[in-house]
Enzyme design. Sequence first.
Site, PDB file in Angstrom:
ATOM      1  CD  GLU A  14       8.295  -4.325  -5.029  1.00 13.95           C
ATOM      2  OE1 GLU A  14       8.181  -3.603  -4.015  1.00 13.95           O
ATOM      3  OE2 GLU A  14       7.583  -4.206  -6.030  1.00 13.95           O
ATOM      4  N   GLY A  50       0.828  -1.200   0.000  1.00 11.97           N
ATOM      5  CA  GLY A  50       0.000   0.000   0.000  1.00 11.97           C
ATOM      6  C   GLY A  50       0.861   1.248   0.000  1.00 11.97           C
ATOM      7  CE1 TYR A  51       5.216  -0.102   0.817  1.00 11.95           C
ATOM      8  CE2 TYR A  51       6.167  -0.678  -1.294  1.00 11.95           C
ATOM      9  CZ  TYR A  51       6.047  -0.899   0.056  1.00 11.95           C
ATOM     10  OH  TYR A  51       6.763  -1.896   0.639  1.00 11.95           O
TER      11      TYR A  51
HETATM   12  C1  LIG Z   1       0.801  -3.202 -12.848  1.00 12.95           C
HETATM   13  C2  LIG Z   1       1.176  -2.330 -11.700  1.00 12.95           C
HETATM   14  C3  LIG Z   1       1.126  -2.832 -10.422  1.00 12.95           C
HETATM   15  C4  LIG Z   1       1.464  -2.021  -9.335  1.00 12.95           C
HETATM   16  N1  LIG Z   1       1.334  -2.537  -8.072  1.00 12.95           N
HETATM   17  C5  LIG Z   1       1.530  -1.718  -7.021  1.00 12.95           C
HETATM   18  C6  LIG Z   1       1.243  -2.179  -5.697  1.00 12.95           C
HETATM   19  O1  LIG Z   1       0.865  -3.331  -5.479  1.00 12.95           O
HETATM   20  N2  LIG Z   1       1.384  -1.313  -4.682  1.00 12.95           N
HETATM   21  C7  LIG Z   1       1.801  -0.016  -4.867  1.00 12.95           C
HETATM   22  O2  LIG Z   1       1.877   0.711  -3.892  1.00 12.95           O
HETATM   23  N3  LIG Z   1       2.091   0.442  -6.117  1.00 12.95           N
HETATM   24  C8  LIG Z   1       1.965  -0.381  -7.183  1.00 12.95           C
HETATM   25  N4  LIG Z   1       2.230   0.086  -8.456  1.00 12.95           N
HETATM   26  C9  LIG Z   1       2.591   1.479  -8.633  1.00 12.95           C
HETATM   27  C10 LIG Z   1       4.001   1.703  -9.073  1.00 12.95           C
HETATM   28  O3  LIG Z   1       4.894   1.404  -8.055  1.00 12.95           O
HETATM   29  C11 LIG Z   1       4.031   3.170  -9.508  1.00 12.95           C
HETATM   30  O4  LIG Z   1       3.474   3.166 -10.807  1.00 12.95           O
HETATM   31  C12 LIG Z   1       5.398   3.754  -9.497  1.00 12.95           C
HETATM   32  O5  LIG Z   1       5.754   4.055  -8.179  1.00 12.95           O
HETATM   33  C13 LIG Z   1       5.506   4.993 -10.391  1.00 12.95           C
HETATM   34  O6  LIG Z   1       4.576   5.949  -9.992  1.00 12.95           O
HETATM   35  P1  LIG Z   1       3.612   6.671 -11.059  1.00 12.95           P
HETATM   36  O7  LIG Z   1       2.926   5.610 -11.876  1.00 12.95           O
HETATM   37  O8  LIG Z   1       2.787   7.657 -10.325  1.00 12.95           O
HETATM   38  O9  LIG Z   1       4.595   7.428 -12.066  1.00 12.95           O
HETATM   39  P2  LIG Z   1       5.328   8.803 -11.831  1.00 12.95           P
HETATM   40  O10 LIG Z   1       6.012   8.826 -10.509  1.00 12.95           O
HETATM   41  O11 LIG Z   1       4.358   9.918 -12.126  1.00 12.95           O
HETATM   42  O12 LIG Z   1       6.414   8.751 -12.974  1.00 12.95           O
HETATM   43  C14 LIG Z   1       6.059   8.908 -14.380  1.00 12.95           C
HETATM   44  C15 LIG Z   1       7.329   8.982 -15.164  1.00 12.95           C
HETATM   45  O13 LIG Z   1       8.113  10.130 -14.769  1.00 12.95           O
HETATM   46  C16 LIG Z   1       9.427   9.740 -14.394  1.00 12.95           C
HETATM   47  N5  LIG Z   1       9.872  10.556 -13.261  1.00 12.95           N
HETATM   48  C17 LIG Z   1       9.272  10.648 -12.049  1.00 12.95           C
HETATM   49  N6  LIG Z   1       9.949  11.506 -11.250  1.00 12.95           N
HETATM   50  C18 LIG Z   1      10.995  11.944 -11.977  1.00 12.95           C
HETATM   51  C19 LIG Z   1      12.067  12.860 -11.690  1.00 12.95           C
HETATM   52  N7  LIG Z   1      12.177  13.471 -10.518  1.00 12.95           N
HETATM   53  N8  LIG Z   1      12.962  13.062 -12.670  1.00 12.95           N
HETATM   54  C20 LIG Z   1      12.872  12.440 -13.882  1.00 12.95           C
HETATM   55  N9  LIG Z   1      11.879  11.580 -14.187  1.00 12.95           N
HETATM   56  C21 LIG Z   1      10.956  11.331 -13.265  1.00 12.95           C
HETATM   57  C22 LIG Z   1       9.334   8.269 -14.019  1.00 12.95           C
HETATM   58  O14 LIG Z   1      10.562   7.590 -14.219  1.00 12.95           O
HETATM   59  C23 LIG Z   1       8.282   7.773 -15.011  1.00 12.95           C
HETATM   60  O15 LIG Z   1       8.828   7.463 -16.240  1.00 12.95           O
HETATM   61  C24 LIG Z   1       1.909  -0.701  -9.562  1.00 12.95           C
HETATM   62  C25 LIG Z   1       1.992  -0.205 -10.856  1.00 12.95           C
HETATM   63  C26 LIG Z   1       1.627  -1.000 -11.924  1.00 12.95           C
HETATM   64  C27 LIG Z   1       1.723  -0.414 -13.299  1.00 12.95           C
END
Ligand SMILES: Cc1cc2nc3c(=O)[nH]c(=O)nc-3n(C[C@H](O)[C@H](O)[C@H](O)COP(=O)(O)OP(=O)(O)OC[C@H]3O[C@@H](n4cnc5c(N)ncnc54)[C@H](O)[C@@H]3O)c2cc1C
Length: 300
Positions: free
Chosen positions: A243, A127-128
């Site tokens: 992980e 739950g992150y």
């Molecule tokens: C199939 C699936 C299962 C998942 N399961 C879980 C789960 O069980 N529990 C959970 O908690 N989460 C889960 N996640 C979430 C996953 O961990 C997040 O998608 C991840 O943390 C990225 O966050 P975001 O999608 O908001 O992307 P963002 O953080 O918005 O990033 C979008 C893009 O911007 C880039 N970016 C971000 N910050 C910067 C920066 N400062 N400088 C340059 N580039 C940057 C990233 O590299 C990425 O390419 C899951 C995701 C998926 C797709």
Amino acid sequence: MNFGFTPEAEKIRSEVRSFFEKEVTPDLVREITLNTGATGPGIGRKFVQKMGAKGWLCPTWPKEYGGLNYSEVIGFIIRDEMAYAGGPVSLVGATMAGPSILKFATDEMKKQYLPRIARGEIEMILGYTEPQAGSDLASLEIRAEDKGDHFLINGQKMFNTHAHFAEYHWLGAKTDTSVQKHKGISLIIVDMKSPGITVRPMITIAGGKTNEVFYDNVKVPKKNVVGEMNRGFYYIMTALDFERMLPFGGMRRILDELLRYTKETKQDGEPLSKNPIIRQKLAQIAIEIEVTYSLYYQLA
Ligand SMILES: Cc1cc2nc3c(=O)[nH]c(=O)nc-3n(C[C@H](O)[C@H](O)[C@H](O)COP(=O)(O)OP(=O)(O)OC[C@H]3O[C@@H](n4cnc5c(N)ncnc54)[C@H](O)[C@@H]3O)c2cc1C
């Protein structure tokens, strides 16, 4: 210098390989695919319980918590063979939350959760992530308000992958808003049956299932905090390190299948495997897989 594995590790590898060849059935693979790499609630649960009965679900844990005291390398070999066979790659309780509980929680909490995880009786959900907190996890906003003997939790998570069937939420929540963002987060274990929790499905572009989870005035006992209050961000960073040991065998399986395909498939009378461009591409993939394994073993 010997780069091989110990005879004990090779013996275990061959035992688990025969077990997985028999137990990882097409129905199980279908359930795992639908559940984005997790076991799922049906035959998957029975499969992990069979592994638990052998001590293979959490083999590196101490025996008192259901493990076999094996080395991390042997633990990785077991998970990797499982992934090669098409078994689950994502076991949150056994490989992410559980090892963090072992490292940071009280003895009482260890006794409460670890043996049940190691037997495959319960599963947890990471739950992150929240709508505004992904890569920048410290920006999470879900709030756990201190109400004396319990917290009152309000807010939203998203992409919480096993939430439609797992028993416990491994929840990162804000417990202090007066300090720097990452210093006010605690890690709390929440029973998913608690009143006020709603789980809503999110289907990924690849057809896998993950979820949004909503908290509406959810009461959670304060004893459910893992380790120290407000140290949750650091514990989550450690859980993310665990992980990173997600098994890799699925990639090795794809390479083996590609090799077989290129040997069996002919173009202009010659097997594809004789084509120098294809050979070079396959060699490059094989090198990258080998390098990744070296990294994994070093990590183990
Ligand atoms: C199939 C699936 C299962 C998942 N399961 C879980 C789960 O069980 N529990 C959970 O908690 N989460 C889960 N996640 C979430 C996953 O961990 C997040 O998608 C991840 O943390 C990225 O966050 P975001 O999608 O908001 O992307 P963002 O953080 O918005 O990033 C979008 C893009 O911007 C880039 N970016 C971000 N910050 C910067 C920066 N400062 N400088 C340059 N580039 C940057 C990233 O590299 C990425 O390419 C899951 C995701 C998926 C797709």
